[in-house]
Enzyme design. Structure first.
Site, PDB file in Angstrom:
ATOM      1  N   LYS A  27      -4.995  37.824  10.615  1.00  0.00           N
ATOM      2  CA  LYS A  27      -4.868  36.580  11.623  1.00  0.00           C
ATOM      3  C   LYS A  27      -6.334  35.580  11.529  1.00  0.00           C
ATOM      4  O   LYS A  27      -5.950  34.285  11.445  1.00  0.00           O
ATOM      5  CB  LYS A  27      -4.957  37.041  13.288  1.00  0.00           C
ATOM      6  CG  LYS A  27      -4.709  35.894  14.296  1.00  0.00           C
ATOM      7  CD  LYS A  27      -4.668  36.605  15.542  1.00  0.00           C
ATOM      8  CE  LYS A  27      -6.209  37.259  16.146  1.00  0.00           C
ATOM      9  NZ  LYS A  27      -7.144  36.325  16.886  1.00  0.00           N
ATOM     10  N   ASN A  28      -7.417  36.115  11.778  1.00  0.00           N
ATOM     11  CA  ASN A  28      -8.505  35.174  11.878  1.00  0.00           C
ATOM     12  C   ASN A  28      -9.113  34.774  10.486  1.00  0.00           C
ATOM     13  O   ASN A  28      -9.884  33.630  10.625  1.00  0.00           O
ATOM     14  CB  ASN A  28      -9.734  36.217  12.549  1.00  0.00           C
ATOM     15  CG  ASN A  28      -9.318  36.521  13.847  1.00  0.00           C
ATOM     16  OD1 ASN A  28      -8.539  35.933  14.468  1.00  0.00           O
ATOM     17  ND2 ASN A  28     -10.200  37.543  14.595  1.00  0.00           N
ATOM     18  N   CYS A 121     -11.894  32.632  28.585  1.00  0.00           N
ATOM     19  CA  CYS A 121     -10.831  33.697  28.354  1.00  0.00           C
ATOM     20  C   CYS A 121     -11.207  34.794  28.511  1.00  0.00           C
ATOM     21  O   CYS A 121     -12.137  35.085  29.321  1.00  0.00           O
ATOM     22  CB  CYS A 121     -10.664  33.418  26.823  1.00  0.00           C
ATOM     23  SG  CYS A 121     -11.967  34.249  25.851  1.00  0.00           S
ATOM     24  N   ARG A 126     -17.310  32.160  26.304  1.00  0.00           N
ATOM     25  CA  ARG A 126     -16.872  31.545  24.968  1.00  0.00           C
ATOM     26  C   ARG A 126     -17.222  30.092  24.946  1.00  0.00           C
ATOM     27  O   ARG A 126     -16.137  29.203  24.746  1.00  0.00           O
ATOM     28  CB  ARG A 126     -15.548  32.225  24.428  1.00  0.00           C
ATOM     29  CG  ARG A 126     -15.656  33.745  24.339  1.00  0.00           C
ATOM     30  CD  ARG A 126     -14.250  34.006  23.624  1.00  0.00           C
ATOM     31  NE  ARG A 126     -14.338  33.743  22.271  1.00  0.00           N
ATOM     32  CZ  ARG A 126     -13.318  34.155  21.588  1.00  0.00           C
ATOM     33  NH1 ARG A 126     -11.847  34.523  22.035  1.00  0.00           N
ATOM     34  NH2 ARG A 126     -13.298  33.967  20.289  1.00  0.00           N
ATOM     35  N   ASP A 317     -14.148  43.317  17.525  1.00  0.00           N
ATOM     36  CA  ASP A 317     -12.490  43.424  17.771  1.00  0.00           C
ATOM     37  C   ASP A 317     -11.916  44.808  17.648  1.00  0.00           C
ATOM     38  O   ASP A 317     -10.745  44.961  17.751  1.00  0.00           O
ATOM     39  CB  ASP A 317     -12.002  42.437  16.813  1.00  0.00           C
ATOM     40  CG  ASP A 317     -12.186  40.804  17.115  1.00  0.00           C
ATOM     41  OD1 ASP A 317     -12.572  40.588  18.252  1.00  0.00           O
ATOM     42  OD2 ASP A 317     -12.096  40.082  16.166  1.00  0.00           O
ATOM     43  N   ILE A 339     -21.614  41.319  21.893  1.00  0.00           N
ATOM     44  CA  ILE A 339     -21.134  40.044  21.426  1.00  0.00           C
ATOM     45  C   ILE A 339     -20.420  39.071  22.673  1.00  0.00           C
ATOM     46  O   ILE A 339     -20.736  37.903  22.805  1.00  0.00           O
ATOM     47  CB  ILE A 339     -19.808  39.865  20.124  1.00  0.00           C
ATOM     48  CG1 ILE A 339     -20.359  41.014  19.260  1.00  0.00           C
ATOM     49  CG2 ILE A 339     -19.536  38.589  19.787  1.00  0.00           C
ATOM     50  CD1 ILE A 339     -21.542  40.558  18.311  1.00  0.00           C
ATOM     51  N   ARG A 411       0.115  38.426  19.569  1.00  0.00           N
ATOM     52  CA  ARG A 411      -0.742  37.286  19.123  1.00  0.00           C
ATOM     53  C   ARG A 411      -1.351  37.896  17.786  1.00  0.00           C
ATOM     54  O   ARG A 411      -1.676  36.839  17.036  1.00  0.00           O
ATOM     55  CB  ARG A 411      -1.714  36.951  20.103  1.00  0.00           C
ATOM     56  CG  ARG A 411      -1.626  36.258  21.155  1.00  0.00           C
ATOM     57  CD  ARG A 411      -2.600  35.822  22.207  1.00  0.00           C
ATOM     58  NE  ARG A 411      -3.710  35.076  21.253  1.00  0.00           N
ATOM     59  CZ  ARG A 411      -5.010  35.182  21.608  1.00  0.00           C
ATOM     60  NH1 ARG A 411      -5.389  35.517  22.765  1.00  0.00           N
ATOM     61  NH2 ARG A 411      -5.755  34.361  20.758  1.00  0.00           N
TER      62      ARG A 411
HETATM   63  N1  EPU Z   1     -21.154  31.366  20.716  1.00  0.00           N
HETATM   64  C1  EPU Z   1     -21.859  30.587  21.483  1.00  0.00           C
HETATM   65  N2  EPU Z   1     -21.713  29.202  21.486  1.00  0.00           N
HETATM   66  C2  EPU Z   1     -20.814  28.482  20.433  1.00  0.00           C
HETATM   67  C3  EPU Z   1     -19.946  29.641  19.738  1.00  0.00           C
HETATM   68  C4  EPU Z   1     -20.180  31.048  19.862  1.00  0.00           C
HETATM   69  O1  EPU Z   1     -22.806  31.007  22.066  1.00  0.00           O
HETATM   70  O2  EPU Z   1     -20.328  27.647  20.552  1.00  0.00           O
HETATM   71  C5  EPU Z   1     -21.410  32.920  20.799  1.00  0.00           C
HETATM   72  C6  EPU Z   1     -20.548  33.578  21.485  1.00  0.00           C
HETATM   73  O3  EPU Z   1     -20.797  33.776  23.207  1.00  0.00           O
HETATM   74  C7  EPU Z   1     -20.372  35.057  20.881  1.00  0.00           C
HETATM   75  C8  EPU Z   1     -20.569  34.532  19.323  1.00  0.00           C
HETATM   76  O4  EPU Z   1     -21.200  33.428  19.448  1.00  0.00           O
HETATM   77  O5  EPU Z   1     -21.446  35.641  21.564  1.00  0.00           O
HETATM   78  C9  EPU Z   1     -19.455  34.792  18.865  1.00  0.00           C
HETATM   79  O6  EPU Z   1     -18.229  34.341  19.500  1.00  0.00           O
HETATM   80  P1  EPU Z   1     -17.147  32.977  19.272  1.00  0.00           P
HETATM   81  O7  EPU Z   1     -16.740  32.946  20.633  1.00  0.00           O
HETATM   82  O8  EPU Z   1     -17.812  32.233  18.579  1.00  0.00           O
HETATM   83  O9  EPU Z   1     -16.273  33.794  18.303  1.00  0.00           O
HETATM   84  P2  EPU Z   1     -15.401  33.132  17.529  1.00  0.00           P
HETATM   85  O10 EPU Z   1     -15.857  32.805  16.152  1.00  0.00           O
HETATM   86  O11 EPU Z   1     -14.544  32.013  18.388  1.00  0.00           O
HETATM   87  C10 EPU Z   1     -13.963  35.098  16.247  1.00  0.00           C
HETATM   88  C11 EPU Z   1     -12.847  35.554  16.331  1.00  0.00           C
HETATM   89  C12 EPU Z   1     -12.501  36.705  17.649  1.00  0.00           C
HETATM   90  C13 EPU Z   1     -13.770  37.663  17.632  1.00  0.00           C
HETATM   91  C14 EPU Z   1     -15.147  36.870  17.205  1.00  0.00           C
HETATM   92  C15 EPU Z   1     -16.240  37.607  17.125  1.00  0.00           C
HETATM   93  C16 EPU Z   1     -11.301  34.063  15.498  1.00  0.00           C
HETATM   94  C17 EPU Z   1     -10.101  33.194  15.682  1.00  0.00           C
HETATM   95  N3  EPU Z   1     -11.650  34.816  16.472  1.00  0.00           N
HETATM   96  O12 EPU Z   1     -14.170  34.172  17.368  1.00  0.00           O
HETATM   97  O13 EPU Z   1     -11.536  37.357  17.451  1.00  0.00           O
HETATM   98  O14 EPU Z   1     -13.899  38.422  18.385  1.00  0.00           O
HETATM   99  O15 EPU Z   1     -15.233  35.935  16.191  1.00  0.00           O
HETATM  100  O16 EPU Z   1     -16.219  38.559  15.892  1.00  0.00           O
HETATM  101  O17 EPU Z   1     -11.694  34.315  14.345  1.00  0.00           O
HETATM  102  C18 EPU Z   1      -9.583  38.657  18.331  1.00  0.00           C
HETATM  103  O18 EPU Z   1      -9.164  38.471  16.917  1.00  0.00           O
HETATM  104  O19 EPU Z   1      -9.217  39.382  19.049  1.00  0.00           O
HETATM  105  C19 EPU Z   1     -10.792  37.776  18.446  1.00  0.00           C
HETATM  106  C20 EPU Z   1     -11.034  37.408  19.797  1.00  0.00           C
END
Ligand code: EPU
Length: 432
Positions: A27-28, A121, A126, A317, A339, A411
């Site tokens: 998915k990711n 969320c 996030r 995850d 995280i 999802r």
């Molecule tokens: N962060 C910030 N500022 C930002 C972006 C991220 O501080 O602008 C921090 C977050 O607070 C967190 C870390 O960076 O500590 C990573 O979080 P982020 O929200 O960026 O994760 P993401 O890249 O949006 C992806 C996966 C998630 C997975 C996380 C961590 C996708 C679509 N989603 O999210 O997957 O948990 O990386 O590995 O790739 C899931 O599949 O269930 C899922 C939530």
């Protein structure tokens, strides 16, 4: 899609798992790859795209921007010859945070994008500040207007140096997509090293981009004039793979996981081996089983601590699923989530099944009650991975569990009930 909200999973636990299961595309990885089709006009062909609620949402979003697509089996063709809009509406973004991944490609191709700001969320606040600060380095001016991020670039995007505070997969992907056609060189430091980012780097390079440093924490993008459409395969889903590995550890049995990448699961494999699981990894498959007659009930599970970390560390995850496993171990395990600040929603539901877990800040203290320690109960899915942990707990528990709100599960797990039934689990999907 809304019909899914009315389904529940009914699981009669205590059955070891035997057989083979094919792992779906990730998915990711599929989500950023689909977003990347916006970068260059033409017909892109993506193989191994899982059919999930999130990939359908992304396709719906691409369609709302003017793209056309069709699916045949796990191959999706996306035609992005003409784009008619640069706006990702709230209705779509609110159901899937990863919708923000269209910002980078739209800025690159159209010089403008209007994308609804994702709210909080289930697993924490996030923010997307890394994305926006990174775009600013590339010459983008962004402002918040009525809940939407409005981002524009005066002329061509220009390269620059971006450093993230912590590695974020989607921020890394968004900045990569924004910078591939920027003038000059872009450096992304403290970049996420997740295999899904590497899958995107491969796709972008196949489209004509020039990115160095794949799989490292420093990516260097040499801007090119233009990109062209391409064909790409989505990598196997390491989180789905890990979820089935943990399910075998929890239930006992012997399962061959096919079409996966064992190398992507090293952190989990090390922990599961310490727990007592046997793992025989091939090039693209993995045989996992409990020793001692292969029946879970005959092998005691060791309690093992984990700390979630960015890749190649233990994935956040898989934290909820691993916690479900630790409730069946013979001692106490500490699970430290570093995280996300609020990723313990599954704890209260696992407690309804008899788990003994105490939360101390970002740590969960899990006192295992041994195999057979959980009993079935009605429980509520709260987010995607929390739902998977409830499925694992239910598969190992005595008696019947009903899991409500399984749309979360849909999802991110393709045909989960069917796949588990194929391994002998007693699981069915019913109307709530
Ligand atoms: N962060 C910030 N500022 C930002 C972006 C991220 O501080 O602008 C921090 C977050 O607070 C967190 C870390 O960076 O500590 C990573 O979080 P982020 O929200 O960026 O994760 P993401 O890249 O949006 C992806 C996966 C998630 C997975 C996380 C961590 C996708 C679509 N989603 O999210 O997957 O948990 O990386 O590995 O790739 C899931 O599949 O269930 C899922 C939530």
């Amino acid at each position: 899609m809304t019909g899914l909200t009315k389904d529940k999973l009914v699981i009669d636990g205590g059955v070891p798992l035997y057989g083979e299961v094919r792992i779906s595309g990730a998915k990711n990885a599929a989500l950023p790859l689909l977003a990347a089709t916006l970068l260059a006009p033409g017909e892109h062909v993506l193989h191994n795209v899982p059919d999930l609620r999130d990939t359908r949402t992304m396709l719906q979003l691409l369609e709302s921007l003017g793209a056309h697509w069709e699916r045949q089996g796990d191959t999706v063709r996306v035609n992005t010859e003409t784009l008619t809009s640069a706006e990702a509406p709230y209705d779509l973004v609110k159901t899937m945070r990863a919708s923000v991944l269209v910002l980078g490609p739209l800025l690159s191709r159209m010089g403008y994008a209007r994308v609804s700001l994702p709210g909080g969320c289930a697993i924490g606040a996030r923010p997307i500040d890394y994305h926006l600060k990174g775009f600013e380095v590339l010459g983008v001016h962004s402002a918040l207007d009525q809940g939407y991020v409005e981002a524009k670039v005066a002329d061509r995007l220009k390269g620059g140096c971006i450093r993230f505070g912590t590695p974020s997969p989607t921020a890394t992907e968004n900045l990569l997509m924004a910078s591939v056609c920027a003038a000059g060189e872009t450096r992304i430091e403290n970049a996420a090293r997740e295999p899904e980012v590497g899958n995107l780097v491969d796709m972008l390079n196949a489209m004509g981009a020039n990115i160095e440093g794949k799989d490292s924490n420093c990516l260097i993008v040499h801007g090119v004039e233009r990109l062209h459409a391409t064909t790409v395969s989505v990598i196997p889903d390491r989180i789905e793979t890990g979820t089935y590995m943990i399910a075998v550890a929890a239930c006992g049995g012997k399962v061959l996981l096919k079409d996966c990448v064992p190398d992507h699961l090293q952190a989990l494999s090390e922990k599961l081996q310490l727990c007592g699981l046997v793992i025989e990894a091939g090039a693209s498959d993995m045989l996992v089983y409990c020793p001692e007659g292969e029946r879970g009930s005959e092998c005691a599970l060791q309690s093992i601590d984990v700390v979630t970390q960015p890749y190649p560390g233990f994935p956040t995850d898989l934290q909820a699923q691993f916690m479900a496993l630790m409730t069946l171990s013979k001692d106490t395990a500490i699970i430290h989530e570093t995280i996300f600040e609020n990723r313990f929603m599954h704890v209260a539901e696992l407690a309804r099944m008899g788990a003994d877990i105490t939360i101390e800040g970002s740590r969960a203290v899990v006192r295992g009650s041994g195999r057979g320690g959980l009993s079935g109960a009605p429980v509520m899915a709260t987010d995607l991975r929390a739902s998977a942990s409830l499925v694992i707990a239910a598969l190992a528990a005595r008696g019947r569990t009903e899991i409500f709100r399984i749309y979360h599960l849909e999802r991110g797990y393709e045909k989960m009930a069917e796949k588990l039934r194929g391994l002998g689990a007693r699981i069915s999907r019913q109307r709530e």
